[in-house]
Design a protein around this motif. Structure first.
Motif, short mmCIF file in Angstrom:
data_model
loop_
_atom_site.label_atom_id
_atom_site.label_comp_id
_atom_site.label_asym_id
_atom_site.label_seq_id
_atom_site.Cartn_x
_atom_site.Cartn_y
_atom_site.Cartn_z
N ARG A 70 0.84 -1.20 0.00
CA ARG A 70 0.00 0.00 0.00
C ARG A 70 0.88 1.25 0.00
NH1 ARG A 70 -2.19 -3.95 2.99
NH2 ARG A 70 -4.37 -4.50 2.67
N PRO A 71 0.31 2.39 -0.37
CA PRO A 71 1.10 3.63 -0.34
C PRO A 71 1.68 3.87 1.05
CG PRO A 71 -0.97 3.98 -1.52
CD PRO A 71 -1.04 2.60 -0.92
N GLY A 72 2.96 4.18 1.07
CA GLY A 72 3.63 4.43 2.33
C GLY A 72 4.28 3.21 2.95
N GLU A 73 3.97 2.01 2.44
CA GLU A 73 4.57 0.78 2.98
C GLU A 73 5.88 0.49 2.25
OE1 GLU A 73 0.64 -1.65 4.55
OE2 GLU A 73 1.50 -2.19 2.60
N LEU A 74 6.83 -0.07 2.97
CA LEU A 74 8.15 -0.34 2.41
C LEU A 74 8.29 -1.74 1.83
CD1 LEU A 74 10.37 1.29 5.20
CD2 LEU A 74 9.63 2.31 3.03
N ASP A 75 7.51 -2.68 2.35
CA ASP A 75 7.68 -4.09 1.98
C ASP A 75 6.48 -4.60 1.20
OD1 ASP A 75 10.15 -4.32 3.41
OD2 ASP A 75 8.99 -4.40 5.26
N GLY A 76 6.74 -5.68 0.47
CA GLY A 76 5.66 -6.33 -0.26
C GLY A 76 5.70 -6.02 -1.74
N PRO A 77 5.01 -6.83 -2.54
CA PRO A 77 5.02 -6.63 -4.00
C PRO A 77 4.16 -5.44 -4.40
CG PRO A 77 3.48 -8.37 -3.41
CD PRO A 77 4.17 -7.97 -2.13
N ARG A 78 4.53 -4.82 -5.49
CA ARG A 78 3.70 -3.74 -6.03
C ARG A 78 2.46 -4.29 -6.73
NH1 ARG A 78 6.21 1.13 -5.82
NH2 ARG A 78 8.49 1.11 -5.55
N GLU A 79 2.57 -5.53 -7.22
CA GLU A 79 1.46 -6.13 -7.98
C GLU A 79 1.27 -7.56 -7.49
OE1 GLU A 79 0.76 -7.35 -12.62
OE2 GLU A 79 1.58 -5.35 -12.21
N MET A 80 0.02 -7.93 -7.25
CA MET A 80 -0.27 -9.25 -6.69
C MET A 80 -1.41 -9.90 -7.46
SD MET A 80 -0.96 -10.12 -2.70
CE MET A 80 -1.54 -11.69 -2.12
N HIS A 81 -1.19 -11.13 -7.90
CA HIS A 81 -2.19 -11.90 -8.63
C HIS A 81 -2.53 -13.15 -7.84
CE1 HIS A 81 -1.52 -9.75 -12.57
NE2 HIS A 81 -0.37 -9.46 -11.95
N VAL A 82 -3.78 -13.58 -7.96
CA VAL A 82 -4.23 -14.82 -7.32
C VAL A 82 -4.87 -15.70 -8.39
CG1 VAL A 82 -5.62 -15.88 -5.51
CG2 VAL A 82 -4.65 -13.59 -5.15
N VAL A 83 -4.29 -16.88 -8.61
CA VAL A 83 -4.82 -17.85 -9.57
C VAL A 83 -5.57 -18.92 -8.78
CG1 VAL A 83 -4.26 -19.54 -11.35
CG2 VAL A 83 -2.92 -17.42 -11.16
N ILE A 84 -6.86 -19.05 -9.06
CA ILE A 84 -7.71 -20.00 -8.35
C ILE A 84 -8.07 -21.12 -9.32
CG2 ILE A 84 -9.84 -20.29 -7.04
CD1 ILE A 84 -9.75 -17.31 -6.37
N LEU A 85 -7.63 -22.32 -9.01
CA LEU A 85 -7.64 -23.44 -9.96
C LEU A 85 -8.75 -24.45 -9.68
CD1 LEU A 85 -6.00 -24.97 -12.23
CD2 LEU A 85 -4.80 -26.12 -10.35
N ASP A 86 -9.42 -24.86 -10.77
CA ASP A 86 -10.39 -25.96 -10.70
C ASP A 86 -9.68 -27.27 -11.05
OD1 ASP A 86 -12.37 -27.85 -11.01
OD2 ASP A 86 -13.56 -26.71 -12.43
#
Length: 436
Positions: free
Chosen positions: A239-255
């Motif tokens: 999030r804005p102001g946070e130093l750690d973590g990815p800038r972009e996050m995807h979630v693949v939900i599999l059948d």
């Protein structure tokens, strides 16, 4: 661990109830999860099959210009055979779980759900590292771990994309939960600029308050720990102001066959599985032959009931690779009745049932023989007489109390193993040779 934790059975019952409720209203919870994930800034993709999941992840890798990908522990990515697709596109893929890293260096698949290199000794790994890295041979676990850590740390710092699996996904908050012992999953999800989480549809649970019940039993049944070392709760990208973590996050939900399991009133219970590996640890068949002998991503008892739906006819033989002793059912943290499901799948095979598996119906002679045996087994006297006649017929073929060849339709028994000579009175024997 069980003895030190009196609420263990109560927690098993509660965990099963939570999974039963979640699987019973799966579509509702998945819709809520998607809504919460997107509200937190994630991009969500539902993949109907392995190919769709692979293609989506490859598109992400190309879009972010990934030349190196670090992967956390994920049997689901093993299931969809993700690595070969990424590598064929010229992208370096590095497994960062130590066991996964070892089997990747050997060009093998994991042989266990949570301990991928359990089939290897420290001497095997010492020789592998000496060969691959040009270091002096050592079988010392601490030294070998230090070598792996040095190489993996550099990978974490330079990878453009991280990929990892998910233990639980909480619909109420859009939170993904990763449970691990090495911290590599946490680094895969926080160091690269882009992160992809891959999960089966069955991983969703309703509420954050439900999570504690699983954390109480998961480590105890998986590794004999009170709690795993790292439990990460991920709710969206940086999030804005946070130093750690990815800038972009995807979630693949599999059948990938899971909905077919859901539609079967008996087989759907297999979707309760937490992938703890406890059933593998107690299974007399798995412990004897190892995970690679199953020829599927998921070995052992749980693999025998989920693999036919996930991988089709190639895994259709696995429900028959069991003694039905029930040890898996007794140890399962959510009390999945694996022997009952195995028998159900055997019945589907004999009837030619199954959606994705498309089992052929058993030949008429096999069905006739099974019917004859079923009738004979109801009458002990008749069965004993038949046993004595069988012993008399087979005696001339015996050598040192074993049969290396059997006549007629029984020849298949001895193609790959010897068959013990039946006792002359037709009664089964215990290991000491005494009639039981």
């Amino acid at each position: 661990m069980v003895a030190e934790f009196p609420p263990y059975e109560a927690e098993r019952d509660r965990a099963r109830q939570i999974k039963e409720d979640a699987i019973g209203r799966l579509d509702e919870l998945l819709a809520r999860l998607k809504e919460r994930l997107e509200a937190a800034g994630c991009k969500v993709f539902f993949a109907a099959n392995a190919a769709e999941a692979r293609d989506y992840i490859l598109r992400i890798a190309r879009a972010c210009g990934a030349r190196r990908i670090v992967k956390g522990k994920s049997m689901t990515t093993e299931e969809i055979e993700l690595n070969p697709v990424l590598e064929s596109a010229g992208i370096e893929v590095i497994e960062t779980d130590l066991g996964e890293y070892i089997v990747q260096l050997r060009g093998e698949r994991p042989s266990h759900i949570i301990t991928p290199a359990i089939h290897l000794s420290k001497e095997d790994i010492g020789r592998l590292f000496a060969d691959k890295f040009g270091i002096p041979y050592t079988p010392e676990p601490e030294a070998l771990t230090a070598v792996a850590r040095e190489r993996l740390r550099e990978a974490f710092l330079t990878a453009e994309l991280g990929v990892a699996g998910v233990n639980f996904a909480i619909a109420e908050t859009g939170t993904l939960v990763m449970v691990e012992n090495e911290g590599n999953g946490r680094l895969c999800s926080s160091m690269p600029e882009t992160f992809v989480a891959v999960m089966g549809i069955e991983k969703v649970i309703a509420k954050l308050a439900d999570l504690s019940h699983f954390l109480e039993i998961l480590a105890r049944t998986a590794t004999g720990q009170k709690l795993t070392t790292y439990t990460s709760l991920l709710t969206g990208p940086r999030r804005p102001g946070e130093l750690d973590g990815p800038r972009e996050m995807h979630v693949v939900i599999l059948d990938n066959g899971r909905r077919a399991m859901l539609a079967d009133p008996v087989l759907r219970e297999a979707l309760y599985c937490l992938r703890c590996g406890a059933c593998l640890n107690v299974c007399p068949v798995y412990r004897r032959i190892g995970g690679h002998a199953y020829g599927a991503t998921y070995g052992g008892p749980i693999g025998s009931i989920v693999s036919p739906s996930l991988f089709g006819s190639a895994a259709g033989h696995l429900p028959f690779a069991s003694t039905l002793c029930g040890a898996c059912r007794d140890v399962c943290p959510v009390k999945i009745d694996i022997p009952r499901i195995l028998l159900h799948l055997r019945w589907k095979a004999s009837e030619g049932g199954g959606e994705k598996v498309a089992w052929p119906q058993a030949p008429a002679r096999v069905r006739a023989a099974a019917g004859l045996f079923a009738r004979a087994a109801r009458y002990p006297v008749f069965a004993r007489i038949a046993g004595r006649l069988g012993a008399m017929v087979l005696k001339p073929f015996a050598r040192d109390d074993y049969l290396s060849r059997m006549p007629g339709p029984f020849a298949a028994w001895t193609r790959a193993r010897d068959f013990p000579v039946p006792p002359s009175d037709g009664r089964p024997q215990d290991k000491s040779g005494q009639a039981s």
